[in-house]
Scaffold this motif. Structure first.
Motif, PDB file in Angstrom:
ATOM      1  N   SER A  44       0.812  -1.217   0.000  1.00  0.00           N
ATOM      2  CA  SER A  44       0.000   0.000   0.000  1.00  0.00           C
ATOM      3  C   SER A  44       0.849   1.272   0.000  1.00  0.00           C
ATOM      4  CB  SER A  44      -0.932   0.013   1.218  1.00  0.00           C
ATOM      5  OG  SER A  44      -0.180   0.028   2.413  1.00  0.00           O
ATOM      6  N   ALA A  45       2.116   1.175   0.385  1.00  0.00           N
ATOM      7  CA  ALA A  45       3.006   2.341   0.425  1.00  0.00           C
ATOM      8  C   ALA A  45       4.018   2.327  -0.715  1.00  0.00           C
ATOM      9  CB  ALA A  45       3.731   2.391   1.766  1.00  0.00           C
ATOM     10  N   LEU A  46       3.879   1.404  -1.623  1.00  0.00           N
ATOM     11  CA  LEU A  46       4.860   1.215  -2.689  1.00  0.00           C
ATOM     12  C   LEU A  46       5.076   2.474  -3.517  1.00  0.00           C
ATOM     13  CD1 LEU A  46       6.631  -1.087  -3.834  1.00  0.00           C
ATOM     14  CD2 LEU A  46       4.814  -1.513  -5.470  1.00  0.00           C
ATOM     15  N   ASP A  47       3.994   3.176  -3.847  1.00  0.00           N
ATOM     16  CA  ASP A  47       4.116   4.375  -4.678  1.00  0.00           C
ATOM     17  C   ASP A  47       4.913   5.482  -4.008  1.00  0.00           C
ATOM     18  OD1 ASP A  47       2.663   3.195  -6.694  1.00  0.00           O
ATOM     19  OD2 ASP A  47       0.776   4.111  -6.107  1.00  0.00           O
ATOM     20  N   HIS A  48       4.930   5.486  -2.672  1.00  0.00           N
ATOM     21  CA  HIS A  48       5.586   6.560  -1.932  1.00  0.00           C
ATOM     22  C   HIS A  48       6.984   6.187  -1.464  1.00  0.00           C
ATOM     23  CE1 HIS A  48       1.667   8.367  -2.051  1.00  0.00           C
ATOM     24  NE2 HIS A  48       1.152   7.313  -1.465  1.00  0.00           N
ATOM     25  N   ALA A  49       7.388   4.956  -1.674  1.00  0.00           N
ATOM     26  CA  ALA A  49       8.686   4.489  -1.190  1.00  0.00           C
ATOM     27  C   ALA A  49       9.776   4.755  -2.219  1.00  0.00           C
ATOM     28  CB  ALA A  49       8.615   2.995  -0.888  1.00  0.00           C
ATOM     29  N   ALA A  50      10.974   4.943  -1.713  1.00  0.00           N
ATOM     30  CA  ALA A  50      12.127   5.116  -2.593  1.00  0.00           C
ATOM     31  C   ALA A  50      12.469   3.787  -3.252  1.00  0.00           C
ATOM     32  CB  ALA A  50      13.322   5.618  -1.787  1.00  0.00           C
ATOM     33  N   ASN A  51      13.139   3.855  -4.377  1.00  0.00           N
ATOM     34  CA  ASN A  51      13.601   2.632  -5.025  1.00  0.00           C
ATOM     35  C   ASN A  51      14.642   1.962  -4.143  1.00  0.00           C
ATOM     36  OD1 ASN A  51      11.955   3.152  -7.171  1.00  0.00           O
ATOM     37  ND2 ASN A  51      13.589   3.761  -8.557  1.00  0.00           N
ATOM     38  N   ILE A  52      14.805   0.683  -4.304  1.00  0.00           N
ATOM     39  CA  ILE A  52      15.794  -0.077  -3.550  1.00  0.00           C
ATOM     40  C   ILE A  52      17.103   0.029  -4.318  1.00  0.00           C
ATOM     41  CG2 ILE A  52      16.408  -2.370  -2.692  1.00  0.00           C
ATOM     42  CD1 ILE A  52      13.276  -2.887  -2.801  1.00  0.00           C
ATOM     43  N   ASP A  53      18.057   0.718  -3.737  1.00  0.00           N
ATOM     44  CA  ASP A  53      19.328   0.955  -4.422  1.00  0.00           C
ATOM     45  C   ASP A  53      20.449   0.126  -3.807  1.00  0.00           C
ATOM     46  OD1 ASP A  53      18.289   2.898  -6.174  1.00  0.00           O
ATOM     47  OD2 ASP A  53      18.485   4.438  -4.631  1.00  0.00           O
ATOM     48  N   GLY A  54      21.412  -0.229  -4.614  1.00  0.00           N
ATOM     49  CA  GLY A  54      22.621  -0.855  -4.131  1.00  0.00           C
ATOM     50  C   GLY A  54      22.614  -2.370  -4.063  1.00  0.00           C
ATOM     51  N   ALA A  55      21.480  -2.997  -4.199  1.00  0.00           N
ATOM     52  CA  ALA A  55      21.424  -4.463  -4.132  1.00  0.00           C
ATOM     53  C   ALA A  55      21.598  -5.043  -5.530  1.00  0.00           C
ATOM     54  CB  ALA A  55      20.097  -4.917  -3.550  1.00  0.00           C
ATOM     55  N   GLN A  56      22.241  -6.196  -5.596  1.00  0.00           N
ATOM     56  CA  GLN A  56      22.343  -6.894  -6.873  1.00  0.00           C
ATOM     57  C   GLN A  56      21.096  -7.703  -7.155  1.00  0.00           C
ATOM     58  OE1 GLN A  56      25.944  -9.192  -6.756  1.00  0.00           O
ATOM     59  NE2 GLN A  56      27.163  -7.476  -7.492  1.00  0.00           N
ATOM     60  N   ALA A  57      20.409  -8.089  -6.069  1.00  0.00           N
ATOM     61  CA  ALA A  57      19.172  -8.867  -6.211  1.00  0.00           C
ATOM     62  C   ALA A  57      18.208  -8.470  -5.101  1.00  0.00           C
ATOM     63  CB  ALA A  57      19.464 -10.359  -6.137  1.00  0.00           C
ATOM     64  N   VAL A  58      16.913  -8.471  -5.434  1.00  0.00           N
ATOM     65  CA  VAL A  58      15.861  -8.163  -4.468  1.00  0.00           C
ATOM     66  C   VAL A  58      14.846  -9.296  -4.521  1.00  0.00           C
ATOM     67  CG1 VAL A  58      14.076  -6.533  -3.768  1.00  0.00           C
ATOM     68  CG2 VAL A  58      16.172  -5.683  -4.846  1.00  0.00           C
ATOM     69  N   ILE A  59      14.535  -9.825  -3.342  1.00  0.00           N
ATOM     70  CA  ILE A  59      13.559 -10.905  -3.232  1.00  0.00           C
ATOM     71  C   ILE A  59      12.333 -10.338  -2.535  1.00  0.00           C
ATOM     72  CG2 ILE A  59      13.090 -13.204  -2.302  1.00  0.00           C
ATOM     73  CD1 ILE A  59      16.246 -13.466  -2.147  1.00  0.00           C
ATOM     74  N   PHE A  60      11.209 -10.295  -3.235  1.00  0.00           N
ATOM     75  CA  PHE A  60       9.966  -9.788  -2.666  1.00  0.00           C
ATOM     76  C   PHE A  60       9.186 -10.954  -2.072  1.00  0.00           C
ATOM     77  CE2 PHE A  60      11.069  -6.615  -5.863  1.00  0.00           C
ATOM     78  CZ  PHE A  60      10.978  -5.461  -5.098  1.00  0.00           C
ATOM     79  N   HIS A  61       8.590 -10.716  -0.901  1.00  0.00           N
ATOM     80  CA  HIS A  61       7.889 -11.772  -0.177  1.00  0.00           C
ATOM     81  C   HIS A  61       6.514 -11.275   0.252  1.00  0.00           C
ATOM     82  CE1 HIS A  61       6.878 -14.570   3.027  1.00  0.00           C
ATOM     83  NE2 HIS A  61       6.823 -13.567   3.864  1.00  0.00           N
ATOM     84  N   CYS A  62       5.502 -12.106   0.069  1.00  0.00           N
ATOM     85  CA  CYS A  62       4.170 -11.867   0.621  1.00  0.00           C
ATOM     86  C   CYS A  62       3.686 -13.193   1.203  1.00  0.00           C
ATOM     87  CB  CYS A  62       3.213 -11.301  -0.421  1.00  0.00           C
ATOM     88  SG  CYS A  62       2.824 -12.416  -1.782  1.00  0.00           S
ATOM     89  N   ARG A  63       2.460 -13.250   1.627  1.00  0.00           N
ATOM     90  CA  ARG A  63       1.976 -14.468   2.293  1.00  0.00           C
ATOM     91  C   ARG A  63       1.945 -15.674   1.362  1.00  0.00           C
ATOM     92  NH1 ARG A  63      -3.037 -16.947   3.461  1.00  0.00           N
ATOM     93  NH2 ARG A  63      -4.068 -15.355   2.247  1.00  0.00           N
ATOM     94  N   SER A  64       1.336 -15.526   0.195  1.00  0.00           N
ATOM     95  CA  SER A  64       1.169 -16.687  -0.687  1.00  0.00           C
ATOM     96  C   SER A  64       1.878 -16.544  -2.032  1.00  0.00           C
ATOM     97  CB  SER A  64      -0.324 -16.925  -0.954  1.00  0.00           C
ATOM     98  OG  SER A  64      -0.843 -15.864  -1.742  1.00  0.00           O
ATOM     99  N   GLY A  65       2.352 -15.357  -2.340  1.00  0.00           N
ATOM    100  CA  GLY A  65       2.970 -15.112  -3.634  1.00  0.00           C
ATOM    101  C   GLY A  65       2.050 -14.431  -4.633  1.00  0.00           C
ATOM    102  N   MET A  66       0.762 -14.386  -4.332  1.00  0.00           N
ATOM    103  CA  MET A  66      -0.200 -13.795  -5.261  1.00  0.00           C
ATOM    104  C   MET A  66      -0.006 -12.284  -5.409  1.00  0.00           C
ATOM    105  SD  MET A  66      -1.801 -16.287  -6.522  1.00  0.00           S
ATOM    106  CE  MET A  66      -3.098 -15.426  -7.372  1.00  0.00           C
TER     107      MET A  66
END
Length: 85
Positions: A44-66
């Motif tokens: 819900s805050a994604l639009d207001h968050a800064a981009n994730i900088d400096g990582a070579q890989a980002v793993i996004f996690h939620c409850r079921s993956g949907m």
């Protein structure tokens, strides 16, 4: 567009190599259960968050993956130049 799905073992290996784990669940869900070391970026805050900088890989996690798959394009944008899972 979708994000590549990886196993918990693959995620653990990537995290050991410096990948960032991002929990996109809402605060009430995260309060009940969380993964140690995960950054919290509620969808819900994604639009207001800064981009994730400096990582070579980002793993996004939620409850079921949907939510992760349903919002793959926006999450990939937040990951910037990093590989996104």
């Amino acid at each position: 567009m979708s994000l590549k799905t990886i196993s918990p073992a693959e995620a653990a290996a990537l995290i050991k190599q410096g990948a960032v784990l991002v929990d996109i669940r809402e605060a009430n869900e995260r309060a009940r259960e969380q993964i140690s070391g995960a950054q919290h970026l509620p969808l819900s805050a994604l639009d207001h968050a800064a981009n994730i900088d400096g990582a070579q890989a980002v793993i996004f996690h939620c409850r079921s993956g949907m939510r992760t798959q349903s919002n793959a394009e926006a999450l990939r944008c937040k990951a910037g130049d990093a590989e996104a899972y």
